[in-house]
Scaffold this active site. Structure first.
Site, PDB file in Angstrom:
ATOM      1  N   CYS A   1       1.201  -2.691  15.506  1.00  5.87           N
ATOM      2  CA  CYS A   1       1.185  -2.343  14.076  1.00  5.87           C
ATOM      3  C   CYS A   1       0.475  -3.409  13.257  1.00  5.87           C
ATOM      4  O   CYS A   1       0.757  -4.610  13.402  1.00  5.87           O
ATOM      5  CB  CYS A   1       2.619  -2.167  13.579  1.00  5.87           C
ATOM      6  SG  CYS A   1       2.713  -1.739  11.837  1.00  5.87           S
TER       7      CYS A   1
ATOM      8  N   CYS B   1       6.118  -7.486   6.862  1.00  9.70           N
ATOM      9  CA  CYS B   1       7.198  -7.012   7.727  1.00  9.70           C
ATOM     10  C   CYS B   1       7.563  -8.128   8.697  1.00  9.70           C
ATOM     11  O   CYS B   1       6.710  -8.928   9.079  1.00  9.70           O
ATOM     12  CB  CYS B   1       6.742  -5.771   8.508  1.00  9.70           C
ATOM     13  SG  CYS B   1       8.090  -4.951   9.402  1.00  9.70           S
TER      14      CYS B   1
ATOM     15  N   CYS C   1      -0.963   5.729  10.033  1.00 12.86           N
ATOM     16  CA  CYS C   1       0.223   4.985  10.483  1.00 12.86           C
ATOM     17  C   CYS C   1      -0.170   3.681  11.142  1.00 12.86           C
ATOM     18  O   CYS C   1      -1.012   3.664  12.044  1.00 12.86           O
ATOM     19  CB  CYS C   1       0.985   5.761  11.560  1.00 12.86           C
ATOM     20  SG  CYS C   1       1.908   7.128  10.967  1.00 12.86           S
TER      21      CYS C   1
ATOM     22  N   GLU D   1       0.832  -1.198   0.000  1.00 10.98           N
ATOM     23  CA  GLU D   1       0.000   0.000   0.000  1.00 10.98           C
ATOM     24  C   GLU D   1       0.867   1.248   0.000  1.00 10.98           C
ATOM     25  O   GLU D   1       1.975   1.246   0.546  1.00 10.98           O
ATOM     26  CB  GLU D   1      -0.930  -0.004   1.221  1.00 10.98           C
ATOM     27  CG  GLU D   1      -1.978  -1.096   1.102  1.00 10.98           C
ATOM     28  CD  GLU D   1      -2.886  -1.234   2.308  1.00 10.98           C
ATOM     29  OE1 GLU D   1      -4.030  -1.647   2.118  1.00 10.98           O
ATOM     30  OE2 GLU D   1      -2.455  -0.944   3.438  1.00 10.98           O
TER      31      GLU D   1
ATOM     32  N   CYS E   1       3.570   8.486   1.202  1.00  8.73           N
ATOM     33  CA  CYS E   1       4.023   7.521   2.199  1.00  8.73           C
ATOM     34  C   CYS E   1       4.172   6.195   1.462  1.00  8.73           C
ATOM     35  O   CYS E   1       3.193   5.660   0.941  1.00  8.73           O
ATOM     36  CB  CYS E   1       2.989   7.430   3.328  1.00  8.73           C
ATOM     37  SG  CYS E   1       3.377   6.149   4.533  1.00  8.73           S
TER      38      CYS E   1
ATOM     39  N   CYS F   1       6.151  -5.580  15.694  1.00  7.88           N
ATOM     40  CA  CYS F   1       5.746  -4.563  16.663  1.00  7.88           C
ATOM     41  C   CYS F   1       4.285  -4.845  17.045  1.00  7.88           C
ATOM     42  O   CYS F   1       3.435  -5.029  16.164  1.00  7.88           O
ATOM     43  CB  CYS F   1       5.885  -3.168  16.075  1.00  7.88           C
ATOM     44  SG  CYS F   1       7.585  -2.773  15.634  1.00  7.88           S
TER      45      CYS F   1
HETATM   46  N1  SAH Z   1       9.289   0.078   9.864  1.00  7.52           N
HETATM   47  C1  SAH Z   1       9.373   1.489   9.896  1.00  7.52           C
HETATM   48  C2  SAH Z   1       8.337   2.212   9.041  1.00  7.52           C
HETATM   49  C3  SAH Z   1       6.905   1.741   9.101  1.00  7.52           C
HETATM   50  S1  SAH Z   1       5.854   2.211  10.413  1.00  7.52           S
HETATM   51  C4  SAH Z   1       9.342   1.987  11.320  1.00  7.52           C
HETATM   52  O1  SAH Z   1       9.178   1.177  12.219  1.00  7.52           O
HETATM   53  O2  SAH Z   1       9.545   3.174  11.549  1.00  7.52           O
HETATM   54  C5  SAH Z   1       5.602   3.937  10.343  1.00  7.52           C
HETATM   55  C6  SAH Z   1       5.308   4.543  11.716  1.00  7.52           C
HETATM   56  O3  SAH Z   1       3.992   4.199  12.190  1.00  7.52           O
HETATM   57  C7  SAH Z   1       6.266   4.071  12.793  1.00  7.52           C
HETATM   58  O4  SAH Z   1       6.668   5.148  13.589  1.00  7.52           O
HETATM   59  C8  SAH Z   1       5.399   3.117  13.612  1.00  7.52           C
HETATM   60  O5  SAH Z   1       5.897   2.943  14.907  1.00  7.52           O
HETATM   61  C9  SAH Z   1       4.068   3.825  13.547  1.00  7.52           C
HETATM   62  N2  SAH Z   1       2.931   2.969  13.885  1.00  7.52           N
HETATM   63  C10 SAH Z   1       2.817   1.637  13.709  1.00  7.52           C
HETATM   64  N3  SAH Z   1       1.613   1.210  14.125  1.00  7.52           N
HETATM   65  C11 SAH Z   1       0.940   2.313  14.566  1.00  7.52           C
HETATM   66  C12 SAH Z   1      -0.376   2.535  15.082  1.00  7.52           C
HETATM   67  N4  SAH Z   1      -1.232   1.530  15.207  1.00  7.52           N
HETATM   68  N5  SAH Z   1      -0.723   3.793  15.408  1.00  7.52           N
HETATM   69  C13 SAH Z   1       0.140   4.820  15.234  1.00  7.52           C
HETATM   70  N6  SAH Z   1       1.375   4.692  14.741  1.00  7.52           N
HETATM   71  C14 SAH Z   1       1.786   3.436  14.419  1.00  7.52           C
END
Ligand code: SAH
Length: 353
Positions: free
Chosen positions: A120, A113, A338, A93, A106, A117
């Site tokens: 996410c 991935c 995000c 996406e 973006c 986390c």
């Molecule tokens: N792998 C990279 C880029 C992808 S995530 C990274 O970890 O930075 C992009 C951003 O969205 C990251 O800062 C991540 O921590 C944040 N993110 C992930 N899940 C989220 C959520 N449910 N709500 C808000 N931010 C989130």
């Protein structure tokens, strides 16, 4: 057919070599390079000023297969989420985020991935493969065109905050950024590009050694090892001390501030000690903080902290001279915010093409 090679996997030097072997003048390879990157042709036949016999020869050996937008969803706030169909049928996406002053792309760097986390949505998909440089480049070019069509404005910013961990696809991401920023490509300013990482110390040092000119953001979410490890398993192998050391090195080499991305969750990182730890880290590393709104992914353990807590974070950071932004989410109604990518779509399910 399947024996053909991707024309856009060749470097400028590779392409010059091909034309040299064919006894063609150097300027022909420059013309082809311009067509496949700056002009972004979707097929070999579209290169109008290249002689027919060269087109035929290229066509015998190579293919150009651009990404396609498979499904386009528009949010009530103007955000556009694109399902990006890759040449092998996998889907990632990409998101266009419009504001008064900016059009931001973006983009994704991997299909799925591997970092797990806990908060996410992309983590729920297993990592299928890395994106190739042309697949990353195409997301940027397509969103640039989408910005012109929908808002009459060109792209102003690029963030690597889509699906995947860009530093786990290091070479392809850097090659894509090279094409995006070089004059023979999109000539886009690296200062307007931000790479966001979960925080891989070895790779951050490598970026610094490679003297990259783009910005670095680190998804921190906690400056305390036990808390961070509980939500980001990568912290077990790359704890805060090691991350901090790599960020010191980044600053020493680039003289550019790091952005920490940080979500505050109820009962997880909303205590005075959490704030103190973040302030301590920010005082040590030249940095700024983006407090990001949490976007629900259907997991009850995670709830956005109340405003009072966010204010307390903001106050403490400001008091200590750290600049802080509170970021509102965009595109929530279409799961484009995000961490929501792949939340409800059939991402990473292979399609017949
Ligand atoms: N792998 C990279 C880029 C992808 S995530 C990274 O970890 O930075 C992009 C951003 O969205 C990251 O800062 C991540 O921590 C944040 N993110 C992930 N899940 C989220 C959520 N449910 N709500 C808000 N931010 C989130």
């Amino acid at each position: 057919m399947s024996e053909k090679k991707n024309l856009r996997s060749l470097s400028k030097e590779d392409l010059q070599g091909v034309f040299r072997d064919w006894g063609e003048p150097n300027f022909r390879s420059d013309q082809v390079y311009d067509w496949i990157w700056a002009k972004g042709v979707k097929s070999i036949e579209e290169m109008r000023n290249i002689p027919k016999q060269i087109i035929a020869r290229l066509d015998e050996i190579y293919f150009i297969r651009p990404i396609a937008f498979d499904n386009i969803q528009k949010s009530s706030d103007g955000t556009i989420k694109n399902a990006v169909l890759l040449r092998d049928g996998l889907i990632v996406e990409s998101v266009l985020i419009p504001t008064d002053k900016r059009i931001t792309a973006c983009v994704s760097s991997q299909v799925g991935c591997s970092l797990n986390c806990a908060f996410c949505a992309t983590a729920k998909l297993k990592r299928m493969r890395n994106l190739d440089p042309d697949e990353i480049y195409d997301q940027v070019l397509s969103i640039h065109n989408q910005g012109i069509q929908n808002f009459g404005r060109p792209l102003t910013n690029i963030v690597f905050m889509g699906m995947g961990e860009p530093l786990m696809n290091y070479q392809n991401v850097l090659t894509a950024i090279k094409k995006i920023t070089e004059p023979e490509g999109l000539n886009f300013s690296p200062r307007r590009i931000t790479l966001s990482t979960v925080g891989l110390p070895k790779m951050i040092k490598r970026l610094a050694d490679d003297k990259v000119k783009f910005n670095l953001a680190v998804s921190l979410h906690s400056a305390r090892d036990d808390i961070r490890s509980a939500v980001m398993p990568i912290n077990d192998s790359a704890p805060i001390a090691e991350l901090t050391e790599s960020l010191d090195y980044w600053y020493k080499m680039t003289r550019r501030k790091i952005t920490f991305e940080y979500v505050v969750w109820k009962g997880i990182n909303d205590k005075a000690e959490d704030i103190k730890a973040l302030v301590g880290l920010c005082k040590r590393i030249p940095s700024k903080v983006n407090l990001i709104e949490y976007n629900a992914i259907g997991d009850d353990r995670f709830q956005q902290a109340d405003e009072k807590t966010i204010d307390a974070y903001q106050f403490a950071l400001n008091q200590n001279g750290v600049s802080v932004n509170v970021r509102k989410s965009r595109g929530k109604d279409i799961d484009a915010a995000c961490g929501q990518l792949a939340n409800k779509s059939d991402i990473a399910i292979s399609k017949e093409i």
